[in-house]
Design a protein around this motif. Structure first.
Motif, PDB file in Angstrom:
ATOM      1  N   ALA A   5      38.583  33.393 -40.736  1.00 33.51           N
ATOM      2  CA  ALA A   5      39.054  34.507 -40.025  1.00 33.51           C
ATOM      3  C   ALA A   5      38.384  34.939 -38.930  1.00 33.51           C
ATOM      4  O   ALA A   5      37.181  34.534 -38.934  1.00 33.51           O
ATOM      5  CB  ALA A   5      39.097  35.576 -41.055  1.00 33.51           C
ATOM      6  N   PRO A   6      38.696  35.628 -38.079  1.00 33.68           N
ATOM      7  CA  PRO A   6      37.736  35.797 -36.733  1.00 33.68           C
ATOM      8  C   PRO A   6      36.526  36.611 -37.377  1.00 33.68           C
ATOM      9  O   PRO A   6      35.416  36.205 -36.392  1.00 33.68           O
ATOM     10  CB  PRO A   6      38.546  36.764 -35.864  1.00 33.68           C
ATOM     11  N   ALA A   7      36.449  37.390 -38.272  1.00 34.73           N
ATOM     12  CA  ALA A   7      35.223  37.809 -38.644  1.00 34.73           C
ATOM     13  C   ALA A   7      34.382  37.015 -39.343  1.00 34.73           C
ATOM     14  O   ALA A   7      32.964  37.288 -39.625  1.00 34.73           O
ATOM     15  CB  ALA A   7      35.500  39.142 -39.666  1.00 34.73           C
ATOM     16  N   GLY A   8      34.607  35.879 -39.621  1.00 38.61           N
ATOM     17  CA  GLY A   8      33.983  34.818 -40.297  1.00 38.61           C
ATOM     18  C   GLY A   8      33.798  35.053 -41.885  1.00 38.61           C
ATOM     19  O   GLY A   8      34.620  35.927 -42.389  1.00 38.61           O
ATOM     20  N   ALA A   9      33.247  33.924 -42.526  1.00 38.54           N
ATOM     21  CA  ALA A   9      33.314  34.063 -44.148  1.00 38.54           C
ATOM     22  C   ALA A   9      31.831  34.221 -44.479  1.00 38.54           C
ATOM     23  O   ALA A   9      30.842  33.619 -43.921  1.00 38.54           O
ATOM     24  CB  ALA A   9      34.098  32.862 -44.656  1.00 38.54           C
ATOM     25  N   THR A  10      31.610  35.346 -45.588  1.00 32.93           N
ATOM     26  CA  THR A  10      30.335  35.591 -46.014  1.00 32.93           C
ATOM     27  C   THR A  10      30.256  34.872 -47.327  1.00 32.93           C
ATOM     28  O   THR A  10      29.106  34.614 -47.897  1.00 32.93           O
ATOM     29  CB  THR A  10      30.142  37.008 -46.254  1.00 32.93           C
ATOM     30  N   ASP A  11      31.446  34.555 -48.176  1.00 30.78           N
ATOM     31  CA  ASP A  11      31.327  34.122 -49.560  1.00 30.78           C
ATOM     32  C   ASP A  11      32.678  33.051 -49.484  1.00 30.78           C
ATOM     33  O   ASP A  11      33.732  33.635 -49.309  1.00 30.78           O
ATOM     34  CB  ASP A  11      31.635  35.203 -50.496  1.00 30.78           C
ATOM     35  N   VAL A  12      32.217  31.898 -49.804  1.00 34.36           N
ATOM     36  CA  VAL A  12      33.192  30.969 -50.038  1.00 34.36           C
ATOM     37  C   VAL A  12      33.526  30.138 -51.373  1.00 34.36           C
ATOM     38  O   VAL A  12      32.323  29.841 -52.046  1.00 34.36           O
ATOM     39  CB  VAL A  12      33.049  29.816 -48.900  1.00 34.36           C
ATOM     40  N   ASP A  13      34.384  30.206 -51.843  1.00 35.19           N
ATOM     41  CA  ASP A  13      34.787  29.442 -53.281  1.00 35.19           C
ATOM     42  C   ASP A  13      35.745  28.499 -52.974  1.00 35.19           C
ATOM     43  O   ASP A  13      36.750  28.294 -52.615  1.00 35.19           O
ATOM     44  CB  ASP A  13      35.386  30.448 -54.454  1.00 35.19           C
ATOM     45  N   ASN A  14      35.033  26.933 -53.355  1.00 34.72           N
ATOM     46  CA  ASN A  14      35.912  25.869 -53.029  1.00 34.72           C
ATOM     47  C   ASN A  14      36.589  25.338 -54.439  1.00 34.72           C
ATOM     48  O   ASN A  14      35.682  24.597 -54.931  1.00 34.72           O
ATOM     49  CB  ASN A  14      35.025  24.854 -52.279  1.00 34.72           C
ATOM     50  N   GLU A  15      37.771  25.788 -54.499  1.00 33.73           N
ATOM     51  CA  GLU A  15      38.277  25.188 -55.883  1.00 33.73           C
ATOM     52  C   GLU A  15      39.321  24.134 -55.575  1.00 33.73           C
ATOM     53  O   GLU A  15      40.361  24.173 -56.360  1.00 33.73           O
ATOM     54  CB  GLU A  15      38.897  26.359 -56.443  1.00 33.73           C
ATOM     55  N   THR A  16      39.054  23.189 -54.559  1.00 31.72           N
ATOM     56  CA  THR A  16      39.945  22.088 -54.339  1.00 31.72           C
ATOM     57  C   THR A  16      39.244  21.012 -54.972  1.00 31.72           C
ATOM     58  O   THR A  16      38.122  21.009 -55.617  1.00 31.72           O
ATOM     59  CB  THR A  16      39.985  21.884 -52.597  1.00 31.72           C
TER      60      THR A  16
END
Length: 111
Positions: free
Chosen positions: A58-69
Motif C-alpha cells: 500500500a502507498p502508506a507502506g507496511a508496518t507489520d507483516v504476517d507471511n502465511e504462505t
C-alpha cells in the motif's frame, strides 16, 4: 481386459496429460496469504501472490507483516524491491518495523 476398457483408459490418460500440460503455463503463486498493516492502520490481505516480480505494498507502506504462505519473502523499504534495507521473512512467520523505522514498501518472493 477388453478392447473398450483399454481404449477408455488410454483416452483418459491422454486427456489427463493435456490437462496437466495446459495448466503448466499458468503463473505460479505462493499458496497462502500475506497480511499486513499499513502505516495508516488499515489491514490488507493478499491471497496467493505471484512468485514472479516485485510487488508493491500500500502507498502508506507496511508496518507489520504476517507471511502465511508456503514460501519465504523479502521485504524492502524501496517501492522497486531494491536497496540495502531489506528484511528476510520466512514462511509462516511475521515481522514488525522498529519504532521510528521506515515502513516496507515492496516485497519479492524467494523461489
Amino acid at each position: 481386459m477388453s478392447v473398450r476398457r483399454r481404449l477408455t483408459t488410454a483416452t483418459g490418460a491422454v486427456l489427463l496429460t493435456f490437462a496437466v500440460a495446459g495448466c503448466s503455463g499458468l503463473g505460479r503463486s505462493a499458496v497462502g496469504t500475506l497480511t499486513y498493516e499499513t502505516g495508516n492502520g488499515a489491514k490488507v490481505m493478499v491471497t496467493s501472490p505471484s512468485v514472479k516480480g516485485c510487488h508493491r505494498l500500500a502507498p502508506a507502506g507496511a508496518t507489520d507483516v504476517d507471511n502465511e504462505t508456503l514460501v519465504d519473502i523479502i521485504l524492502y523499504q524501496a517501492r522497486d524491491c531494491r536497496g540495502k534495507e531489506s528484511t528476510y521473512l520466512p514462511s509462516n512467520s511475521g515481522n514488525s518495523i522498529t519504532p521510528g523505522g521506515q515502513p516496507w514498501r515492496s516485497y519479492s518472493v524467494v523461489h
